[in-house]
Design a protein around this motif. Structure first.
Motif, PDB file in Angstrom:
ATOM      1  N   LEU A 154     -18.795 -21.525 -36.823  1.00  0.00           N
ATOM      2  CA  LEU A 154     -18.374 -20.319 -36.117  1.00  0.00           C
ATOM      3  C   LEU A 154     -18.462 -20.538 -34.610  1.00  0.00           C
ATOM      4  N   PRO A 155     -17.418 -20.258 -33.873  1.00  0.00           N
ATOM      5  CA  PRO A 155     -17.497 -20.406 -32.410  1.00  0.00           C
ATOM      6  C   PRO A 155     -18.451 -19.367 -31.818  1.00  0.00           C
ATOM      7  N   ASN A 156     -18.986 -19.688 -30.659  1.00  0.00           N
ATOM      8  CA  ASN A 156     -19.939 -18.785 -30.010  1.00  0.00           C
ATOM      9  C   ASN A 156     -19.339 -17.405 -29.752  1.00  0.00           C
ATOM     10  N   GLU A 157     -18.044 -17.361 -29.434  1.00  0.00           N
ATOM     11  CA  GLU A 157     -17.409 -16.071 -29.153  1.00  0.00           C
ATOM     12  C   GLU A 157     -17.428 -15.161 -30.372  1.00  0.00           C
ATOM     13  N   LEU A 158     -17.198 -15.756 -31.565  1.00  0.00           N
ATOM     14  CA  LEU A 158     -17.198 -14.956 -32.787  1.00  0.00           C
ATOM     15  C   LEU A 158     -18.617 -14.515 -33.136  1.00  0.00           C
ATOM     16  N   LEU A 159     -19.598 -15.407 -32.959  1.00  0.00           N
ATOM     17  CA  LEU A 159     -20.990 -15.013 -33.178  1.00  0.00           C
ATOM     18  C   LEU A 159     -21.373 -13.846 -32.283  1.00  0.00           C
ATOM     19  N   SER A 160     -20.983 -13.922 -31.025  1.00  0.00           N
ATOM     20  CA  SER A 160     -21.284 -12.847 -30.086  1.00  0.00           C
ATOM     21  C   SER A 160     -20.645 -11.545 -30.521  1.00  0.00           C
ATOM     22  N   GLN A 161     -19.425 -11.619 -31.038  1.00  0.00           N
ATOM     23  CA  GLN A 161     -18.742 -10.415 -31.508  1.00  0.00           C
ATOM     24  C   GLN A 161     -19.454  -9.818 -32.716  1.00  0.00           C
ATOM     25  N   ILE A 162     -19.933 -10.681 -33.607  1.00  0.00           N
ATOM     26  CA  ILE A 162     -20.676 -10.202 -34.776  1.00  0.00           C
ATOM     27  C   ILE A 162     -21.962  -9.501 -34.346  1.00  0.00           C
TER      28      ILE A 162
END
Length: 495
Positions: A27-35
Protein backbone atom coordinates in the motif's frame (compact mmCIF):
# COMPACT_ATOMS: atom_id res chain seq x y z
CA UNK A 1 -18.26 0.74 2.24
CA UNK A 2 -15.24 0.74 4.51
CA UNK A 3 -15.14 -1.96 7.17
CA UNK A 4 -15.35 -1.08 10.82
CA UNK A 5 -12.25 0.90 11.80
CA UNK A 6 -10.97 -1.33 14.61
CA UNK A 7 -11.34 -4.48 12.52
CA UNK A 8 -9.58 -2.81 9.61
CA UNK A 9 -6.62 -1.88 11.77
CA UNK A 10 -6.42 -5.39 13.18
CA UNK A 11 -6.37 -6.91 9.70
CA UNK A 12 -3.80 -4.45 8.38
CA UNK A 13 -1.65 -4.87 11.49
CA UNK A 14 -1.50 -8.64 10.90
CA UNK A 15 -0.82 -8.14 7.22
CA UNK A 16 1.93 -5.63 7.94
CA UNK A 17 3.80 -8.25 9.94
CA UNK A 18 3.36 -11.01 7.38
CA UNK A 19 6.37 -12.19 5.36
CA UNK A 20 6.75 -11.35 1.71
CA UNK A 21 5.14 -8.66 -0.36
CA UNK A 22 1.66 -8.71 1.14
CA UNK A 23 -0.98 -6.29 -0.20
CA UNK A 24 -0.75 -4.25 3.01
CA UNK A 25 2.99 -3.86 2.61
CA UNK A 26 2.53 -2.69 -0.96
CA UNK A 27 0.00 0.00 0.00
CA UNK A 28 1.44 3.42 -0.88
CA UNK A 29 1.86 5.90 1.95
CA UNK A 30 -0.82 8.16 0.46
CA UNK A 31 -3.43 5.39 0.65
CA UNK A 32 -2.41 4.48 4.21
CA UNK A 33 -2.79 8.12 5.19
CA UNK A 34 -6.24 8.22 3.61
CA UNK A 35 -7.27 5.10 5.53
CA UNK A 36 -6.09 6.65 8.79
CA UNK A 37 -8.23 9.74 8.07
CA UNK A 38 -11.36 7.59 7.72
CA UNK A 39 -11.44 7.07 11.50
CA UNK A 40 -12.92 9.35 14.13
CA UNK A 41 -11.28 12.69 14.88
CA UNK A 42 -10.43 12.61 18.60
CA UNK A 43 -7.03 11.92 20.17
CA UNK A 44 -7.33 11.88 23.95
CA UNK A 45 -5.26 11.49 27.08
CA UNK A 46 -7.80 8.80 27.98
CA UNK A 47 -7.65 5.78 25.71
CA UNK A 48 -11.40 5.09 26.01
CA UNK A 49 -12.20 8.50 24.51
CA UNK A 50 -9.94 8.14 21.47
CA UNK A 51 -11.74 7.79 18.15
CA UNK A 52 -8.77 8.68 15.94
CA UNK A 53 -6.41 5.89 14.83
CA UNK A 54 -3.41 8.20 15.33
CA UNK A 55 -2.09 6.62 18.53
CA UNK A 56 -2.91 3.02 17.51
CA UNK A 57 -1.45 3.28 14.01
CA UNK A 58 1.78 4.84 15.27
CA UNK A 59 2.44 1.71 17.37
CA UNK A 60 2.05 -0.89 14.59
CA UNK A 61 5.44 -0.51 12.91
CA UNK A 62 8.00 2.15 12.07
CA UNK A 63 6.54 2.82 8.63
CA UNK A 64 3.00 3.23 9.95
CA UNK A 65 4.31 5.49 12.68
CA UNK A 66 6.03 7.70 10.11
CA UNK A 67 2.86 7.87 8.00
CA UNK A 68 0.68 8.65 11.05
CA UNK A 69 3.01 11.43 12.21
CA UNK A 70 3.04 12.86 8.68
CA UNK A 71 -0.80 12.91 8.55
CA UNK A 72 -1.75 16.11 10.40
CA UNK A 73 -5.51 15.65 10.03
CA UNK A 74 -5.63 12.79 12.58
CA UNK A 75 -4.03 14.89 15.35
CA UNK A 76 -6.13 18.07 15.25
CA UNK A 77 -9.00 17.16 17.61
CA UNK A 78 -7.32 17.05 21.01
CA UNK A 79 -9.10 15.98 24.19
CA UNK A 80 -7.26 16.89 27.40
CA UNK A 81 -8.88 14.84 30.15
CA UNK A 82 -6.71 14.91 33.27
CA UNK A 83 -9.36 13.76 35.74
CA UNK A 84 -7.50 10.80 37.29
CA UNK A 85 -6.43 9.61 40.73
CA UNK A 86 -2.78 10.54 40.17
CA UNK A 87 -1.27 13.62 41.84
CA UNK A 88 -2.45 16.75 40.07
CA UNK A 89 1.03 18.07 39.30
CA UNK A 90 2.03 14.78 37.66
CA UNK A 91 -1.15 14.60 35.59
CA UNK A 92 -0.78 18.21 34.53
CA UNK A 93 2.73 17.60 33.22
CA UNK A 94 1.55 14.57 31.26
CA UNK A 95 -1.41 16.53 29.89
CA UNK A 96 0.74 19.35 28.54
CA UNK A 97 3.30 16.87 27.14
CA UNK A 98 0.49 15.09 25.28
CA UNK A 99 -0.86 18.41 23.96
CA UNK A 100 2.58 19.49 22.72
CA UNK A 101 3.06 16.17 20.93
CA UNK A 102 -0.28 16.42 19.12
CA UNK A 103 0.01 20.10 18.22
CA UNK A 104 3.51 19.56 16.82
CA UNK A 105 2.05 17.05 14.34
CA UNK A 106 -0.83 19.24 13.10
CA UNK A 107 1.18 21.57 10.90
CA UNK A 108 -0.87 24.72 10.41
CA UNK A 109 -4.32 23.08 10.36
CA UNK A 110 -7.21 24.43 12.48
CA UNK A 111 -7.36 22.94 15.99
CA UNK A 112 -10.20 21.60 18.14
CA UNK A 113 -9.76 21.32 21.90
CA UNK A 114 -11.82 19.63 24.59
CA UNK A 115 -10.61 20.53 28.07
CA UNK A 116 -12.27 18.33 30.67
CA UNK A 117 -11.02 20.04 33.82
CA UNK A 118 -10.35 23.57 35.04
CA UNK A 119 -6.96 24.86 33.89
CA UNK A 120 -5.51 28.01 35.40
CA UNK A 121 -3.94 30.47 32.94
CA UNK A 122 -3.57 27.90 30.10
CA UNK A 123 -3.20 30.35 27.22
CA UNK A 124 0.53 30.92 27.72
CA UNK A 125 1.19 27.17 27.50
CA UNK A 126 -1.00 26.84 24.38
CA UNK A 127 0.68 29.78 22.65
CA UNK A 128 4.12 28.43 23.56
CA UNK A 129 3.47 25.18 21.67
CA UNK A 130 2.09 26.99 18.61
CA UNK A 131 -1.60 26.46 19.44
CA UNK A 132 -2.53 30.14 19.38
CA UNK A 133 -6.21 30.91 19.80
CA UNK A 134 -6.56 32.21 16.24
CA UNK A 135 -6.07 28.58 15.06
CA UNK A 136 -8.94 27.20 17.13
CA UNK A 137 -12.00 26.05 15.19
CA UNK A 138 -13.76 24.12 17.98
CA UNK A 139 -13.55 24.51 21.75
CA UNK A 140 -15.25 22.64 24.59
CA UNK A 141 -14.38 23.58 28.18
CA UNK A 142 -15.54 24.91 31.55
CA UNK A 143 -16.63 28.52 31.97
CA UNK A 144 -13.83 29.28 34.45
CA UNK A 145 -11.19 28.10 31.96
CA UNK A 146 -12.76 30.13 29.16
CA UNK A 147 -12.61 33.30 31.25
CA UNK A 148 -8.97 32.55 32.14
CA UNK A 149 -8.20 32.31 28.41
CA UNK A 150 -9.95 35.44 27.18
CA UNK A 151 -8.55 37.60 29.99
CA UNK A 152 -4.94 36.69 29.18
CA UNK A 153 -3.95 39.96 27.54
CA UNK A 154 -0.46 38.71 26.63
CA UNK A 155 -1.17 35.38 24.91
CA UNK A 156 -4.82 35.49 23.79
CA UNK A 157 -5.25 36.61 20.16
CA UNK A 158 -9.01 36.36 19.82
CA UNK A 159 -11.20 33.71 18.20
CA UNK A 160 -11.35 34.81 14.54
CA UNK A 161 -11.78 31.22 13.25
CA UNK A 162 -13.81 29.64 16.07
CA UNK A 163 -16.92 27.89 14.69
CA UNK A 164 -18.08 25.79 17.66
CA UNK A 165 -18.01 26.73 21.36
CA UNK A 166 -19.30 24.42 24.08
CA UNK A 167 -19.16 25.78 27.65
CA UNK A 168 -20.07 23.90 30.82
CA UNK A 169 -20.64 25.81 34.03
CA UNK A 170 -19.19 24.29 37.20
CA UNK A 171 -20.64 24.65 40.68
CA UNK A 172 -18.11 27.09 42.22
CA UNK A 173 -19.41 30.62 41.61
CA UNK A 174 -17.53 33.06 39.42
CA UNK A 175 -15.30 35.09 41.80
CA UNK A 176 -16.43 38.61 42.56
CA UNK A 177 -14.69 41.22 40.46
CA UNK A 178 -14.36 38.93 37.43
CA UNK A 179 -14.74 40.81 34.16
CA UNK A 180 -17.37 39.36 31.78
CA UNK A 181 -16.40 37.79 28.47
CA UNK A 182 -14.94 40.63 26.37
CA UNK A 183 -16.96 40.23 23.20
CA UNK A 184 -15.21 43.14 21.50
CA UNK A 185 -11.76 41.60 22.07
CA UNK A 186 -12.68 37.98 21.59
CA UNK A 187 -13.92 38.44 18.04
CA UNK A 188 -16.33 35.64 17.15
CA UNK A 189 -17.09 36.41 13.51
CA UNK A 190 -17.35 32.76 12.38
CA UNK A 191 -19.10 31.26 15.40
CA UNK A 192 -22.04 29.18 14.18
CA UNK A 193 -22.89 27.33 17.41
CA UNK A 194 -22.40 28.35 21.02
CA UNK A 195 -23.75 25.76 23.44
CA UNK A 196 -23.96 26.68 27.14
CA UNK A 197 -24.82 24.03 29.74
CA UNK A 198 -25.89 25.20 33.19
CA UNK A 199 -26.69 22.63 35.87
CA UNK A 200 -28.69 22.90 39.05
CA UNK A 201 -26.77 25.26 41.34
CA UNK A 202 -28.23 28.80 41.52
CA UNK A 203 -24.68 30.18 41.47
CA UNK A 204 -24.22 28.63 38.04
CA UNK A 205 -27.18 30.53 36.63
CA UNK A 206 -25.38 33.77 37.49
CA UNK A 207 -22.65 32.73 35.04
CA UNK A 208 -24.92 33.85 32.19
CA UNK A 209 -23.93 37.42 33.02
CA UNK A 210 -20.29 36.61 32.16
CA UNK A 211 -20.92 34.84 28.84
CA UNK A 212 -21.15 36.39 25.34
CA UNK A 213 -24.94 36.14 25.19
CA UNK A 214 -25.31 37.82 21.76
CA UNK A 215 -23.46 34.81 20.30
CA UNK A 216 -25.48 32.19 22.22
CA UNK A 217 -27.29 29.67 20.00
CA UNK A 218 -27.92 26.64 22.28
CA UNK A 219 -28.76 26.87 25.98
CA UNK A 220 -29.40 23.98 28.35
CA UNK A 221 -30.22 24.85 31.96
CA UNK A 222 -31.67 23.30 35.08
CA UNK A 223 -33.86 25.55 37.23
CA UNK A 224 -34.07 24.91 40.97
CA UNK A 225 -35.66 28.19 41.93
CA UNK A 226 -38.63 30.08 40.51
CA UNK A 227 -36.77 33.39 40.84
CA UNK A 228 -34.46 32.37 38.01
CA UNK A 229 -37.41 31.64 35.77
CA UNK A 230 -38.69 35.17 36.45
CA UNK A 231 -35.40 36.81 35.41
CA UNK A 232 -34.70 34.49 32.48
CA UNK A 233 -36.26 36.84 29.96
CA UNK A 234 -34.25 39.86 31.12
CA UNK A 235 -31.03 37.84 31.31
CA UNK A 236 -31.41 36.61 27.73
CA UNK A 237 -32.80 39.83 26.28
CA UNK A 238 -29.72 40.24 24.09
CA UNK A 239 -29.51 36.55 23.06
CA UNK A 240 -30.87 37.30 19.60
CA UNK A 241 -29.29 34.19 18.01
CA UNK A 242 -30.71 31.68 20.53
CA UNK A 243 -32.37 28.89 18.52
CA UNK A 244 -32.29 25.88 20.91
CA UNK A 245 -33.48 25.99 24.51
CA UNK A 246 -33.70 23.06 26.93
CA UNK A 247 -35.14 23.66 30.42
CA UNK A 248 -35.31 21.12 33.23
CA UNK A 249 -37.34 22.18 36.26
CA UNK A 250 -36.40 20.63 39.60
CA UNK A 251 -38.52 22.62 42.02
CA UNK A 252 -42.14 22.83 43.10
CA UNK A 253 -43.89 26.20 43.11
CA UNK A 254 -47.33 27.32 44.08
CA UNK A 255 -50.06 26.62 41.58
CA UNK A 256 -50.69 29.50 39.22
CA UNK A 257 -53.17 30.29 36.50
CA UNK A 258 -52.65 31.86 33.09
CA UNK A 259 -49.62 34.20 33.19
CA UNK A 260 -50.18 37.93 32.95
CA UNK A 261 -48.72 39.91 29.99
CA UNK A 262 -45.91 41.18 32.25
CA UNK A 263 -44.81 37.57 32.88
CA UNK A 264 -44.42 36.64 29.21
CA UNK A 265 -40.93 35.84 27.89
CA UNK A 266 -40.28 36.20 24.16
CA UNK A 267 -37.61 34.36 22.18
CA UNK A 268 -38.01 35.55 18.60
CA UNK A 269 -35.37 33.25 17.03
CA UNK A 270 -36.11 30.07 18.99
CA UNK A 271 -36.92 27.07 16.79
CA UNK A 272 -36.29 24.15 19.17
CA UNK A 273 -37.80 24.01 22.67
CA UNK A 274 -37.38 21.15 25.13
CA UNK A 275 -38.90 21.16 28.63
CA UNK A 276 -38.70 18.55 31.39
CA UNK A 277 -40.94 19.35 34.36
CA UNK A 278 -43.78 18.17 36.56
CA UNK A 279 -47.23 18.46 35.05
CA UNK A 280 -48.31 21.90 36.27
CA UNK A 281 -44.93 23.68 35.95
CA UNK A 282 -44.59 22.28 32.42
CA UNK A 283 -47.73 23.96 31.12
CA UNK A 284 -47.22 27.11 33.16
CA UNK A 285 -43.76 27.63 31.61
CA UNK A 286 -45.12 26.92 28.13
CA UNK A 287 -47.82 29.54 28.66
CA UNK A 288 -45.16 32.07 29.69
CA UNK A 289 -43.03 31.61 26.59
CA UNK A 290 -43.68 33.32 23.28
CA UNK A 291 -41.84 31.55 20.45
CA UNK A 292 -43.28 32.73 17.12
CA UNK A 293 -40.81 30.72 15.01
CA UNK A 294 -40.95 27.42 16.90
CA UNK A 295 -40.70 24.32 14.71
CA UNK A 296 -39.58 21.57 17.14
CA UNK A 297 -41.21 20.92 20.52
CA UNK A 298 -40.19 18.22 22.99
CA UNK A 299 -42.09 17.80 26.28
CA UNK A 300 -41.49 15.39 29.12
CA UNK A 301 -43.55 15.19 32.29
CA UNK A 302 -41.88 13.96 35.46
CA UNK A 303 -43.71 12.08 38.17
CA UNK A 304 -46.06 14.18 40.25
CA UNK A 305 -48.71 13.33 42.86
CA UNK A 306 -52.21 13.78 41.46
CA UNK A 307 -54.33 16.52 42.94
CA UNK A 308 -57.80 17.57 41.85
CA UNK A 309 -57.21 21.32 42.22
CA UNK A 310 -53.88 20.96 40.46
CA UNK A 311 -55.54 19.04 37.63
CA UNK A 312 -58.13 21.78 37.13
CA UNK A 313 -55.45 24.48 36.93
CA UNK A 314 -53.36 22.30 34.66
CA UNK A 315 -56.32 21.79 32.31
CA UNK A 316 -56.82 25.54 32.12
CA UNK A 317 -53.15 26.09 31.28
CA UNK A 318 -53.13 23.29 28.71
CA UNK A 319 -56.23 24.64 26.95
CA UNK A 320 -54.65 28.10 26.88
CA UNK A 321 -51.39 26.80 25.44
CA UNK A 322 -53.27 24.72 22.88
CA UNK A 323 -55.09 27.82 21.68
CA UNK A 324 -51.72 29.52 21.06
CA UNK A 325 -50.10 26.62 19.21
CA UNK A 326 -49.19 26.83 15.57
CA UNK A 327 -47.95 24.30 13.03
CA UNK A 328 -44.83 22.31 13.99
CA UNK A 329 -42.37 20.18 12.05
CA UNK A 330 -41.60 17.93 15.03
CA UNK A 331 -43.45 17.00 18.23
CA UNK A 332 -42.07 14.66 20.89
CA UNK A 333 -43.84 13.80 24.15
CA UNK A 334 -42.83 11.60 27.07
CA UNK A 335 -45.21 10.58 29.85
CA UNK A 336 -47.81 13.10 28.79
CA UNK A 337 -51.42 11.96 29.16
CA UNK A 338 -52.33 10.40 25.86
CA UNK A 339 -55.32 12.67 25.28
CA UNK A 340 -53.05 15.72 25.49
CA UNK A 341 -50.49 14.26 23.10
CA UNK A 342 -53.26 13.49 20.61
CA UNK A 343 -54.72 17.00 21.03
CA UNK A 344 -51.30 18.51 20.29
CA UNK A 345 -50.94 16.36 17.18
CA UNK A 346 -54.36 17.45 15.92
CA UNK A 347 -53.63 21.12 16.61
CA UNK A 348 -49.98 21.38 15.48
CA UNK A 349 -50.09 19.00 12.49
CA UNK A 350 -46.44 17.91 12.84
CA UNK A 351 -44.63 16.00 10.13
CA UNK A 352 -42.56 14.00 12.64
CA UNK A 353 -43.90 12.65 15.94
CA UNK A 354 -42.42 10.72 18.86
CA UNK A 355 -44.72 9.37 21.58
CA UNK A 356 -43.26 7.64 24.64
CA UNK A 357 -45.31 6.18 27.45
CA UNK A 358 -46.10 3.01 29.33
CA UNK A 359 -49.16 2.04 27.34
CA UNK A 360 -51.17 0.09 29.90
CA UNK A 361 -54.78 -0.84 29.33
CA UNK A 362 -56.86 -1.50 26.25
CA UNK A 363 -58.09 2.10 25.99
CA UNK A 364 -54.59 3.58 25.55
CA UNK A 365 -53.47 0.88 23.14
CA UNK A 366 -56.65 1.16 21.06
CA UNK A 367 -56.19 4.93 20.75
CA UNK A 368 -52.59 4.51 19.56
CA UNK A 369 -53.55 1.75 17.13
CA UNK A 370 -56.26 3.96 15.60
CA UNK A 371 -53.73 6.77 15.21
CA UNK A 372 -51.12 4.53 13.59
CA UNK A 373 -53.71 2.95 11.33
CA UNK A 374 -54.70 6.39 10.01
CA UNK A 375 -51.01 7.23 9.44
CA UNK A 376 -50.45 4.00 7.52
CA UNK A 377 -53.49 4.68 5.35
CA UNK A 378 -52.88 8.44 5.12
CA UNK A 379 -56.35 9.34 6.38
CA UNK A 380 -57.81 12.06 8.59
CA UNK A 381 -56.30 15.12 10.20
CA UNK A 382 -52.94 13.40 10.67
CA UNK A 383 -52.25 13.14 6.94
CA UNK A 384 -49.31 15.55 7.49
CA UNK A 385 -47.39 12.96 9.53
CA UNK A 386 -44.48 11.50 7.59
CA UNK A 387 -42.70 9.80 10.48
CA UNK A 388 -44.13 8.61 13.77
CA UNK A 389 -42.22 6.71 16.44
CA UNK A 390 -44.01 5.14 19.39
CA UNK A 391 -42.03 3.78 22.32
CA UNK A 392 -43.84 1.46 24.70
CA UNK A 393 -41.97 1.28 28.00
CA UNK A 394 -44.20 -1.42 29.45
CA UNK A 395 -42.23 -4.32 30.91
CA UNK A 396 -45.27 -6.59 31.22
CA UNK A 397 -45.52 -7.48 27.54
CA UNK A 398 -45.42 -6.12 24.00
CA UNK A 399 -49.19 -5.77 23.84
CA UNK A 400 -49.16 -2.53 21.86
CA UNK A 401 -46.96 -3.95 19.08
CA UNK A 402 -49.04 -7.12 18.91
CA UNK A 403 -52.34 -5.21 18.89
CA UNK A 404 -51.01 -3.06 16.04
CA UNK A 405 -49.98 -6.08 13.96
CA UNK A 406 -53.41 -7.66 14.17
CA UNK A 407 -55.14 -4.30 13.66
CA UNK A 408 -53.29 -3.73 10.37
CA UNK A 409 -54.04 -7.13 8.84
CA UNK A 410 -56.78 -5.83 6.54
CA UNK A 411 -54.75 -2.89 5.16
CA UNK A 412 -52.42 -4.60 2.60
CA UNK A 413 -53.87 -4.67 -0.88
CA UNK A 414 -54.82 -8.08 -2.24
CA UNK A 415 -52.29 -9.73 -4.48
CA UNK A 416 -48.51 -9.70 -4.37
CA UNK A 417 -46.44 -6.90 -2.77
CA UNK A 418 -45.45 -5.77 -6.27
CA UNK A 419 -48.99 -5.45 -7.62
CA UNK A 420 -49.60 -2.32 -9.72
CA UNK A 421 -51.91 -0.85 -7.09
CA UNK A 422 -49.30 -1.25 -4.34
CA UNK A 423 -46.55 0.25 -6.48
CA UNK A 424 -48.76 3.19 -7.42
CA UNK A 425 -49.54 4.00 -3.79
CA UNK A 426 -45.88 3.69 -2.79
CA UNK A 427 -44.90 6.14 -5.51
CA UNK A 428 -47.44 8.81 -4.55
CA UNK A 429 -45.78 11.60 -2.55
CA UNK A 430 -43.23 11.28 0.26
CA UNK A 431 -42.95 7.88 1.89
CA UNK A 432 -44.46 7.70 5.39
CA UNK A 433 -42.91 5.63 8.17
CA UNK A 434 -44.29 4.11 11.37
CA UNK A 435 -41.87 2.74 13.98
CA UNK A 436 -42.89 0.97 17.18
CA UNK A 437 -40.34 0.25 19.90
CA UNK A 438 -41.18 -2.30 22.52
CA UNK A 439 -39.26 -2.90 25.74
CA UNK A 440 -40.64 -6.43 25.86
CA UNK A 441 -40.25 -9.28 23.35
CA UNK A 442 -42.93 -9.63 20.71
CA UNK A 443 -44.71 -12.96 20.32
CA UNK A 444 -43.51 -15.21 17.51
CA UNK A 445 -46.93 -15.51 15.90
CA UNK A 446 -47.26 -11.71 15.74
CA UNK A 447 -43.80 -11.41 14.18
CA UNK A 448 -44.58 -14.02 11.55
CA UNK A 449 -47.88 -12.33 10.76
CA UNK A 450 -46.16 -8.96 10.44
CA UNK A 451 -43.40 -10.28 8.16
CA UNK A 452 -45.99 -11.84 5.88
CA UNK A 453 -47.66 -8.51 5.15
CA UNK A 454 -44.84 -5.97 5.80
CA UNK A 455 -43.90 -5.47 2.15
CA UNK A 456 -47.52 -4.87 1.16
CA UNK A 457 -48.15 -1.80 3.34
CA UNK A 458 -48.45 1.52 1.48
CA UNK A 459 -46.39 2.94 4.37
CA UNK A 460 -43.09 1.70 5.75
CA UNK A 461 -43.77 0.01 9.10
CA UNK A 462 -41.00 -1.16 11.45
CA UNK A 463 -41.12 -3.05 14.74
CA UNK A 464 -38.16 -2.92 17.12
CA UNK A 465 -37.71 -4.94 20.27
CA UNK A 466 -34.54 -5.66 22.21
CA UNK A 467 -34.64 -7.89 25.28
CA UNK A 468 -30.89 -7.56 25.83
CA UNK A 469 -31.00 -3.82 26.44
CA UNK A 470 -32.85 -1.94 29.17
CA UNK A 471 -34.45 0.93 27.29
CA UNK A 472 -35.82 3.58 29.61
CA UNK A 473 -38.27 6.30 28.70
CA UNK A 474 -35.38 8.73 28.21
CA UNK A 475 -33.25 6.36 26.19
CA UNK A 476 -34.39 6.46 22.59
CA UNK A 477 -32.14 4.64 20.13
CA UNK A 478 -29.72 7.17 18.67
CA UNK A 479 -29.81 5.50 15.26
CA UNK A 480 -33.28 6.86 14.55
CA UNK A 481 -32.22 10.43 15.30
CA UNK A 482 -35.77 11.35 16.26
CA UNK A 483 -35.32 12.32 19.88
CA UNK A 484 -32.05 14.22 19.85
CA UNK A 485 -32.36 17.63 21.46
CA UNK A 486 -29.50 19.12 19.48
CA UNK A 487 -28.13 20.26 22.82
CA UNK A 488 -25.76 17.40 23.53
CA UNK A 489 -22.07 18.28 23.59
CA UNK A 490 -20.68 16.93 20.36
CA UNK A 491 -17.27 17.70 18.98
CA UNK A 492 -17.64 19.45 15.66
CA UNK A 493 -15.51 17.95 12.91
CA UNK A 494 -13.86 20.81 11.09
CA UNK A 495 -12.46 20.07 7.67
Amino acid sequence: MLVYRAEKLRVLRVAAGSPGGTPAERLPNELLSQIFCEGGPVVSTKRAKCTSVALTASRVCSRWRAVAIATPQIWTHIDLDNMTSFPHSTVLRRTWRFARMCVARTGSLPLSFTISEYLKSPMKAFAGMGATSDRWASLSLFAHTLLEIVHDTESFSGFPNLEYLDVRVTSPPIPEGTVPFPVDRAMLPRLSRFNLQIARSPTQFACLAYMPRPSLTHLSLTLVNQDYLDILGDTLADAHRLTHLHIEVQFEFEQMGIPSPSQLITFPSLTFLSIVAARHPLWFILCRLRVPNLTHLRLRETEEPSDEANSQLTNILFDHFLSLCSTLEYLGTQRLPLDRSLALIKRCLPERVVLAHIFRGDHMRNSICRLLRRVVKGHGEIVNIREIVVYDGSASGAYLAEDLVYDLQDIPEPGSPTSPMTLERLQQGPQRMVVVYSASPIGRSAIECFKAMEAMFPTRVKLHYDTTRDLGLCDFPESEGLWSTGLESRLKTVA
